[in-house]
Design a protein around this motif. Structure first.
Motif, PDB file in Angstrom:
ATOM      1  N   SER A  44       6.047  -0.539   7.534  1.00 48.31           N
ATOM      2  CA  SER A  44       6.632   0.516   6.713  1.00 48.31           C
ATOM      3  C   SER A  44       8.151   0.559   6.733  1.00 48.31           C
TER       4      SER A  44
ATOM      5  N   ASN B  34       1.332   3.799   5.584  1.00 49.62           N
ATOM      6  CA  ASN B  34       1.647   3.542   4.186  1.00 49.62           C
ATOM      7  C   ASN B  34       2.876   2.635   4.083  1.00 49.62           C
TER       8      ASN B  34
ATOM      9  N   GLU C  50      -2.135  10.827  -0.016  1.00 45.87           N
ATOM     10  CA  GLU C  50      -2.177  10.502  -1.432  1.00 45.87           C
ATOM     11  C   GLU C  50      -2.763  11.669  -2.211  1.00 45.87           C
TER      12      GLU C  50
ATOM     13  N   ASN D  91       0.859  -1.190   0.000  1.00 46.99           N
ATOM     14  CA  ASN D  91       0.000   0.000   0.000  1.00 46.99           C
ATOM     15  C   ASN D  91       0.895   1.240   0.000  1.00 46.99           C
ATOM     16  N   THR D  92       0.681   2.114  -0.960  1.00 47.10           N
ATOM     17  CA  THR D  92       1.568   3.257  -1.177  1.00 47.10           C
ATOM     18  C   THR D  92       0.825   4.577  -1.007  1.00 47.10           C
ATOM     19  N   ALA D  93       1.589   5.657  -0.912  1.00 47.35           N
ATOM     20  CA  ALA D  93       1.047   7.013  -0.889  1.00 47.35           C
ATOM     21  C   ALA D  93       2.133   7.947  -1.409  1.00 47.35           C
TER      22      ALA D  93
ATOM     23  N   CYS E  28       3.940  10.470   1.150  1.00 39.83           N
ATOM     24  CA  CYS E  28       4.418   9.888   2.406  1.00 39.83           C
ATOM     25  C   CYS E  28       5.939  10.004   2.504  1.00 39.83           C
TER      26      CYS E  28
END
Length: 180
Positions: free
Chosen positions: A161, A143, A93, A54-56, A59
């Motif tokens: 993370s 994230n 995001e 799961n990315t952003a 971040c």
């Protein structure tokens, strides 16, 4: 009191990326909407290990997108699939999938599979993340949490993370499943 301490400790361990996956059956097939249109179906990746992150874009861990792309380039030919799942669950995001796609291509040269923006930890989470939660209790705490599926769909591990996508913990787990 002991239960609260245990739950706090379990949350801290998960954030550090030390939560092992529990044994269970293989993952059912899941579909993800592609950020560029169409969809990805995990059934198409059976026989290959799949790292889901799961990315952003905004971040502090977003430099891991570069690591994810490097893994994709280095190990795609050996079977590894690296899937980026942008999420705004932690309010970091960009507003639209188009903005995310353009930003990630420009800043990080992303060519790996990337989904549209999806909820992964809060509200009506994507069915994949609901399944991971149901199987292991793992919920992304921030994230850039990682979930690794084996070629047969078995959940091989989850990491927080701070564990880099190409770090020894993940690579040590995935290495036996990569082709020569």
């Amino acid at each position: 009191m002991k239960r609260r301490v245990f739950l706090s400790l379990a949350t801290a361990i998960s954030a550090l990326g030390l939560a092992p996956a529990r044994a269970q059956g293989p993952a059912p097939s899941f579909t993800f909407p592609s950020i560029d249109g169409g969809e990805y179906d995990t059934a198409d990746w059976r026989g290959r290990p799949v790292l889901v992150v799961n990315t952003a874009s905004l971040c502090g861990f977003s430099g891991q997108l570069r690591d994810m792309q490097a893994l994709h380039e280095t190990h795609e030919g050996r079977g590894l699939v690296v899937l980026a799942v942008p999420s705004n669950d932690f309010r970091q995001e960009l507003a639209t999938g188009k903005e995310v796609s353009e930003y990630c291509q420009l800043e990080y040269g992303i060519t790996l599979p990337m989904t549209d923006i999806l909820p992964v930890a809060r509200g009506e989470v994507h069915p994949f993340y609901a399944w991971v939660r149901q199987q292991t209790g793992f919920v992304p705490q921030w994230n850039f949490n990682k979930v690794l599926l084996g070629p047969d769909g078995q959940l091989l591990g989850t990491w927080g993370s701070f564990i880099k996508p190409g770090g020894r913990q993940i690579m040590g787990t995935v290495a036996p499943y990569l082709s020569a």
